[in-house]
Scaffold this motif. Sequence first.
Motif, PDB file in Angstrom:
ATOM      1  N   LEU A 112     -85.244  60.810 -29.037  1.00 38.15           N
ATOM      2  CA  LEU A 112     -85.211  60.864 -30.475  1.00 38.15           C
ATOM      3  C   LEU A 112     -84.123  61.444 -31.258  1.00 38.15           C
ATOM      4  CD1 LEU A 112     -88.962  61.044 -31.069  1.00 38.15           C
ATOM      5  CD2 LEU A 112     -87.688  58.773 -31.143  1.00 38.15           C
ATOM      6  N   TYR A 113     -83.594  60.720 -32.086  1.00 35.76           N
ATOM      7  CA  TYR A 113     -82.309  61.518 -32.685  1.00 35.76           C
ATOM      8  C   TYR A 113     -82.857  62.760 -33.346  1.00 35.76           C
ATOM      9  CZ  TYR A 113     -79.952  56.801 -32.715  1.00 35.76           C
ATOM     10  OH  TYR A 113     -79.040  55.848 -32.172  1.00 35.76           O
ATOM     11  N   ASP A 114     -82.070  63.839 -33.181  1.00 30.64           N
ATOM     12  CA  ASP A 114     -82.221  65.010 -33.941  1.00 30.64           C
ATOM     13  C   ASP A 114     -80.775  65.408 -34.325  1.00 30.64           C
ATOM     14  OD1 ASP A 114     -82.559  67.720 -34.620  1.00 30.64           O
ATOM     15  OD2 ASP A 114     -84.089  68.194 -32.860  1.00 30.64           O
ATOM     16  N   ARG A 115     -80.404  65.197 -35.445  1.00 32.64           N
ATOM     17  CA  ARG A 115     -79.076  65.068 -35.784  1.00 32.64           C
ATOM     18  C   ARG A 115     -78.773  66.600 -35.899  1.00 32.64           C
ATOM     19  NH1 ARG A 115     -76.076  60.958 -36.626  1.00 32.64           N
ATOM     20  NH2 ARG A 115     -77.215  58.796 -36.986  1.00 32.64           N
ATOM     21  N   GLU A 116     -79.537  67.562 -36.552  1.00 34.17           N
ATOM     22  CA  GLU A 116     -79.222  68.912 -36.512  1.00 34.17           C
ATOM     23  C   GLU A 116     -78.671  69.238 -35.343  1.00 34.17           C
ATOM     24  OE1 GLU A 116     -81.125  72.842 -38.756  1.00 34.17           O
ATOM     25  OE2 GLU A 116     -82.051  71.098 -38.910  1.00 34.17           O
ATOM     26  N   ARG A 117     -79.625  69.162 -34.499  1.00 35.51           N
ATOM     27  CA  ARG A 117     -79.185  69.791 -33.024  1.00 35.51           C
ATOM     28  C   ARG A 117     -78.408  69.060 -32.359  1.00 35.51           C
ATOM     29  NH1 ARG A 117     -83.978  70.599 -31.693  1.00 35.51           N
ATOM     30  NH2 ARG A 117     -84.208  72.826 -32.147  1.00 35.51           N
ATOM     31  N   MET A 118     -77.945  67.965 -32.183  1.00 37.29           N
ATOM     32  CA  MET A 118     -77.255  67.102 -31.558  1.00 37.29           C
ATOM     33  C   MET A 118     -75.629  67.125 -32.079  1.00 37.29           C
ATOM     34  SD  MET A 118     -79.536  63.680 -31.065  1.00 37.29           S
ATOM     35  CE  MET A 118     -80.917  63.622 -29.594  1.00 37.29           C
ATOM     36  N   GLU A 119     -75.563  67.412 -33.403  1.00 39.79           N
ATOM     37  CA  GLU A 119     -74.136  67.604 -33.949  1.00 39.79           C
ATOM     38  C   GLU A 119     -73.212  68.543 -33.190  1.00 39.79           C
ATOM     39  OE1 GLU A 119     -74.341  67.846 -37.970  1.00 39.79           O
ATOM     40  OE2 GLU A 119     -74.851  65.559 -38.251  1.00 39.79           O
ATOM     41  N   GLY A 120     -73.968  69.669 -32.508  1.00 35.34           N
ATOM     42  CA  GLY A 120     -73.549  70.607 -31.716  1.00 35.34           C
ATOM     43  C   GLY A 120     -73.657  70.497 -30.256  1.00 35.34           C
ATOM     44  N   ASP A 121     -74.167  69.614 -30.060  1.00 32.58           N
ATOM     45  CA  ASP A 121     -74.378  69.235 -28.393  1.00 32.58           C
ATOM     46  C   ASP A 121     -73.049  68.781 -27.750  1.00 32.58           C
ATOM     47  OD1 ASP A 121     -75.185  68.510 -25.860  1.00 32.58           O
ATOM     48  OD2 ASP A 121     -77.364  68.122 -26.552  1.00 32.58           O
ATOM     49  N   ILE A 122     -72.166  69.731 -27.508  1.00 31.10           N
ATOM     50  CA  ILE A 122     -70.857  69.385 -26.634  1.00 31.10           C
ATOM     51  C   ILE A 122     -71.175  68.466 -25.499  1.00 31.10           C
ATOM     52  CG2 ILE A 122     -68.967  70.209 -25.794  1.00 31.10           C
ATOM     53  CD1 ILE A 122     -69.155  70.901 -28.495  1.00 31.10           C
ATOM     54  N   ALA A 123     -72.156  68.751 -24.593  1.00 27.44           N
ATOM     55  CA  ALA A 123     -72.487  67.800 -23.323  1.00 27.44           C
ATOM     56  C   ALA A 123     -72.626  66.153 -23.813  1.00 27.44           C
ATOM     57  CB  ALA A 123     -73.736  68.417 -22.624  1.00 27.44           C
ATOM     58  N   LEU A 124     -73.606  66.205 -24.970  1.00 31.57           N
ATOM     59  CA  LEU A 124     -73.956  65.023 -25.590  1.00 31.57           C
ATOM     60  C   LEU A 124     -72.505  64.286 -25.970  1.00 31.57           C
ATOM     61  CD1 LEU A 124     -75.823  62.806 -26.368  1.00 31.57           C
ATOM     62  CD2 LEU A 124     -76.279  63.872 -28.593  1.00 31.57           C
ATOM     63  N   TYR A 125     -71.734  64.696 -26.550  1.00 31.98           N
ATOM     64  CA  TYR A 125     -70.526  63.912 -27.304  1.00 31.98           C
ATOM     65  C   TYR A 125     -69.655  63.746 -25.919  1.00 31.98           C
ATOM     66  CZ  TYR A 125     -71.603  64.268 -32.190  1.00 31.98           C
ATOM     67  OH  TYR A 125     -72.341  63.959 -33.334  1.00 31.98           O
ATOM     68  N   HIS A 126     -69.479  64.395 -25.125  1.00 26.32           N
ATOM     69  CA  HIS A 126     -68.538  64.231 -23.659  1.00 26.32           C
ATOM     70  C   HIS A 126     -69.483  62.723 -23.014  1.00 26.32           C
ATOM     71  CE1 HIS A 126     -66.050  67.164 -23.013  1.00 26.32           C
ATOM     72  NE2 HIS A 126     -66.718  68.262 -23.252  1.00 26.32           N
ATOM     73  N   PHE A 127     -70.837  62.746 -23.266  1.00 26.26           N
ATOM     74  CA  PHE A 127     -71.552  61.620 -22.618  1.00 26.26           C
ATOM     75  C   PHE A 127     -70.991  60.301 -23.649  1.00 26.26           C
ATOM     76  CE2 PHE A 127     -75.820  59.501 -21.877  1.00 26.26           C
ATOM     77  CZ  PHE A 127     -75.531  58.755 -20.971  1.00 26.26           C
ATOM     78  N   PHE A 128     -71.076  60.592 -25.055  1.00 25.65           N
ATOM     79  CA  PHE A 128     -70.445  59.554 -25.913  1.00 25.65           C
ATOM     80  C   PHE A 128     -69.192  59.000 -25.414  1.00 25.65           C
ATOM     81  CE2 PHE A 128     -73.008  61.279 -29.539  1.00 25.65           C
ATOM     82  CZ  PHE A 128     -74.070  60.814 -29.240  1.00 25.65           C
ATOM     83  N   ALA A 129     -68.379  60.047 -25.060  1.00 25.32           N
ATOM     84  CA  ALA A 129     -66.810  59.738 -24.810  1.00 25.32           C
ATOM     85  C   ALA A 129     -66.918  58.690 -23.788  1.00 25.32           C
ATOM     86  CB  ALA A 129     -66.086  60.790 -24.749  1.00 25.32           C
ATOM     87  N   GLU A 130     -67.329  59.336 -22.666  1.00 22.90           N
ATOM     88  CA  GLU A 130     -67.687  58.370 -21.288  1.00 22.90           C
ATOM     89  C   GLU A 130     -68.159  57.044 -21.340  1.00 22.90           C
ATOM     90  OE1 GLU A 130     -69.505  60.484 -18.312  1.00 22.90           O
ATOM     91  OE2 GLU A 130     -68.765  62.489 -18.603  1.00 22.90           O
ATOM     92  N   MET A 131     -69.282  56.948 -22.340  1.00 18.72           N
ATOM     93  CA  MET A 131     -69.898  55.776 -22.418  1.00 18.72           C
ATOM     94  C   MET A 131     -68.904  54.628 -23.182  1.00 18.72           C
ATOM     95  SD  MET A 131     -72.469  55.862 -20.348  1.00 18.72           S
ATOM     96  CE  MET A 131     -72.810  54.277 -20.729  1.00 18.72           C
ATOM     97  N   LEU A 132     -68.380  55.287 -24.225  1.00 11.69           N
ATOM     98  CA  LEU A 132     -67.520  54.292 -25.102  1.00 11.69           C
ATOM     99  C   LEU A 132     -66.413  53.841 -24.329  1.00 11.69           C
ATOM    100  CD1 LEU A 132     -67.553  56.418 -28.351  1.00 11.69           C
ATOM    101  CD2 LEU A 132     -68.745  53.920 -27.992  1.00 11.69           C
ATOM    102  N   LEU A 133     -65.505  54.732 -23.413  1.00 12.54           N
ATOM    103  CA  LEU A 133     -64.478  54.346 -22.416  1.00 12.54           C
ATOM    104  C   LEU A 133     -64.993  53.153 -21.627  1.00 12.54           C
ATOM    105  CD1 LEU A 133     -61.917  54.777 -21.396  1.00 12.54           C
ATOM    106  CD2 LEU A 133     -62.638  56.759 -20.254  1.00 12.54           C
TER     107      LEU A 133
END
Length: 221
Positions: free
Chosen positions: A112-133
């Motif tokens: 489930l989305y948890d924007r307050e915590r997820m916005e600082g989650d570096i691992a998650l944003y690396h995952f975003f980059a990999e999946m978008l690529l």
Amino acid sequence: MRIIPETPALARKAEAAGIPARFTHWASYRRQYISFQAGEQIMTAGDTVDGFYLLLTGRIRVYTLNPAGKLLTLVVCRAGEPALMGDVEYLTGQTSPNHVEAVEDAVLLKVLYDRERMEGDIALYHFFAEMLLLKMEMSSEEANRRALYSLPQRFAGYLLDMADGDKFTGSYTEAAGYLGCSYRQLMRIASSFYREGLLRREGKSARILDPVRLRRMAEGK
């Protein structure tokens, strides 16, 4: 759709897929394991999405509808293959652009989305980059396949992707839309597959008789 309890087997599947490592604060996020029956809708275009979906078991497809209501399959995903749904919706704040459906019985892990915590989650944003690529690469590969592979080759791959075991119960109209050809063109190819012993008619479905040959054909060998 049914929310099911976490079992050791499901937790192991999530670990084997490397999912916990994709979230820096994995233990803090709310998660659900959800089972879907074959043909059941997972996401609907235009609906608000409230979490990420990751496939643990089974097979799903992402599709859209053209203005005439014709169904166009965009991609088929199997368990064990990298797949993330809900990332574009999270990043843009928009509703789901496509439909997602279970091709066969499937279990998905929803975070489930948890924007307050997820916005600082570096691992998650690396995952975003990999999946978008990965999604960009898949789009490029599909464009190349349409340009370089013959229609029979692409149809062979489609049959293998969409079959339930050795049985294809899909719609040839949908297949034609996905493969970018007319229904008449596709039926000529299907008829040749029947004559050559690759397929056998069984009522409204087709039995795959020679999956090895179909795979070689799909791979251009």
